[in-house]
Scaffold this motif. Structure first.
Motif, PDB file in Angstrom:
ATOM      1  N   UNK A 158       0.857  -1.191   0.000  1.00 17.95           N
ATOM      2  CA  UNK A 158       0.000   0.000   0.000  1.00 17.95           C
ATOM      3  C   UNK A 158       0.890   1.237   0.000  1.00 17.95           C
ATOM      4  N   UNK A 159       0.444   2.280  -0.679  1.00 18.39           N
ATOM      5  CA  UNK A 159       1.255   3.511  -0.696  1.00 18.39           C
ATOM      6  C   UNK A 159       0.359   4.728  -0.547  1.00 18.39           C
ATOM      7  N   UNK A 160       0.929   5.771   0.054  1.00 19.04           N
ATOM      8  CA  UNK A 160       0.206   7.035   0.200  1.00 19.04           C
ATOM      9  C   UNK A 160       1.111   8.153  -0.292  1.00 19.04           C
ATOM     10  N   UNK A 161       0.534   9.058  -1.075  1.00 22.07           N
ATOM     11  CA  UNK A 161       1.312  10.208  -1.543  1.00 22.07           C
ATOM     12  C   UNK A 161       1.508  11.134  -0.350  1.00 22.07           C
ATOM     13  N   UNK A 162       2.748  11.477  -0.071  1.00 23.05           N
ATOM     14  CA  UNK A 162       2.972  12.406   1.048  1.00 23.05           C
ATOM     15  C   UNK A 162       2.491  13.801   0.663  1.00 23.05           C
ATOM     16  N   UNK A 163       1.801  14.440   1.594  1.00 22.98           N
ATOM     17  CA  UNK A 163       1.288  15.784   1.287  1.00 22.98           C
ATOM     18  C   UNK A 163       2.119  16.840   2.023  1.00 22.98           C
ATOM     19  N   UNK A 164       2.165  18.011   1.411  1.00 23.10           N
ATOM     20  CA  UNK A 164       2.915  19.134   1.985  1.00 23.10           C
ATOM     21  C   UNK A 164       2.140  19.692   3.169  1.00 23.10           C
ATOM     22  N   UNK A 165       2.817  20.406   4.067  1.00 28.73           N
ATOM     23  CA  UNK A 165       2.104  21.063   5.165  1.00 28.73           C
ATOM     24  C   UNK A 165       0.960  21.909   4.597  1.00 28.73           C
ATOM     25  N   UNK A 168      -2.903  20.199   1.076  1.00 26.19           N
ATOM     26  CA  UNK A 168      -3.604  20.276  -0.213  1.00 26.19           C
ATOM     27  C   UNK A 168      -2.799  19.730  -1.378  1.00 26.19           C
ATOM     28  N   UNK A 169      -1.482  19.874  -1.302  1.00 22.50           N
ATOM     29  CA  UNK A 169      -0.638  19.525  -2.448  1.00 22.50           C
ATOM     30  C   UNK A 169       0.367  18.452  -2.053  1.00 22.50           C
ATOM     31  N   UNK A 170       0.828  17.678  -3.059  1.00 25.30           N
ATOM     32  CA  UNK A 170       1.884  16.715  -2.739  1.00 25.30           C
ATOM     33  C   UNK A 170       3.128  17.442  -2.225  1.00 25.30           C
ATOM     34  N   UNK A 171       3.807  16.789  -1.303  1.00 30.62           N
ATOM     35  CA  UNK A 171       5.110  17.271  -0.849  1.00 30.62           C
ATOM     36  C   UNK A 171       6.078  17.181  -2.030  1.00 30.62           C
ATOM     37  N   UNK A 177      10.806  16.132  -6.984  1.00 32.99           N
ATOM     38  CA  UNK A 177      10.045  14.887  -7.068  1.00 32.99           C
ATOM     39  C   UNK A 177       9.027  14.783  -5.931  1.00 32.99           C
ATOM     40  N   UNK A 178       8.318  13.634  -5.917  1.00 30.88           N
ATOM     41  CA  UNK A 178       7.326  13.399  -4.857  1.00 30.88           C
ATOM     42  C   UNK A 178       7.738  12.205  -4.009  1.00 30.88           C
ATOM     43  N   UNK A 179       7.042  12.052  -2.880  1.00 33.21           N
ATOM     44  CA  UNK A 179       7.338  10.939  -1.974  1.00 33.21           C
ATOM     45  C   UNK A 179       6.094  10.052  -1.849  1.00 33.21           C
ATOM     46  N   UNK A 180       6.315   8.747  -1.990  1.00 34.09           N
ATOM     47  CA  UNK A 180       5.266   7.778  -1.643  1.00 34.09           C
ATOM     48  C   UNK A 180       5.698   7.095  -0.348  1.00 34.09           C
ATOM     49  N   UNK A 181       4.771   7.013   0.620  1.00 32.38           N
ATOM     50  CA  UNK A 181       5.057   6.312   1.874  1.00 32.38           C
ATOM     51  C   UNK A 181       4.443   4.922   1.789  1.00 32.38           C
TER      52      UNK A 181
END
Ligand code: 5RP
Length: 239
Positions: A158-165, A168-171, A177-181
């Protein structure tokens, strides 16, 4: 009573910084524990001590500069005497999960260029198996993210897109790039194998699994002491 984890991080950071000598070239990690180390470094060498450093994130670079450390860009033939960094999880093998601060690519890149990687943690970071305390982050190219998520799902990860503080938006990493947890649905008993498998997926830039890279781990303990753990396996990268 709430645990005073900041005191443990400070203890670990202070112990690790005792290994720094004048004139060394350092790689600096990212996160709250690495920030304690940067402050401890400035305390130990108020005049700079001829130390030069490269930071693993813009955040650490800013902090180090503000405190007067000599921080510069990564040079083509760079090698570091020491890298000082935190971690999200430390396994008994000294394999690590990192990337809670999103700096995993630069952290791993610099760790591989360092003769010694010193890891500083509070006692809650010690785990029997990686992936039990925190998710395993991977840095991915945004264009490829949807395909990667699907390929992970097929592997029962399972993965979750990390969101920015703000939420609303991806980190977005310092590399754009983006981070998947990731939460694998099985125990991560072979982190090195998983690291290789994940890095083989097109669009995955790097993983937060640091296997065989740490030379020494400093653990701040609730009783005010520091436990120093060395790997039982003698060969570490750069040794
Ligand atoms: C950043 C990291 C950090 O070292 C890790 O998340 C630990 O952070 P902290 O010291 O704040 O607990 O890998 O990418």
């Amino acid at each position: 009573m709430a645990e005073d984890l900041d005191s443990e991080k400070l203890l670990a950071a202070t112990a690790a910084v005792r290994h720094v000598k004048s004139g060394m070239r350092l790689a600096l990690g990212t996160g709250s524990t690495a920030a304690f180390a940067v402050r401890a470094l400035v305390q130990r060498f108020p005049d700079g001590g001829g130390i030069t450093a490269v930071a693993s994130s813009m955040l650490t670079e800013r902090l180090a500069r503000e405190l007067g450390l000599n921080v510069g860009p990564l040079l083509p033939s760079d090698r570091f005497d020491l890298m000082i960094d935190g971690a999200d999880e430390v396994a008994p093998t000294l394999d690590l999960t990192k990337g809670g601060g999103g700096a995993l690519f630069r952290e791993k890149f610099l760790a591989r260029l360092s003769r010694e990687l010193l890891i500083l943690v509070d006692h809650t970071k010690l785990v029997p198996t990686l992936g039990t305390r925190s998710a395993i982050p991977i840095e991915v190219v945004p264009f490829a993210r949807g395909v990667i998520v699907e390929q992970l799902r097929e592997r029962r990860v399972a993965s979750a897109v990390r969101v920015a503080p703000g939420g609303e938006h991806p980190f977005v990493t310092d590399n754009g790039n983006e981070i998947l947890d990731l939460r694998p649905s099985w125990p991560v008993t072979d982190p090195s194998g998983l690291d290789q498998e994940l890095r083989a997926i097109p669009g995955v830039v790097e993983t937060g699994l640091f296997c065989g890279l740490a030379h020494r781990v400093f653990v701040g303990l609730p009783d005010g002491t520091v436990q120093e753990i060395l790997p039982s396996h003698p060969s570490r990268a750069g040794s």
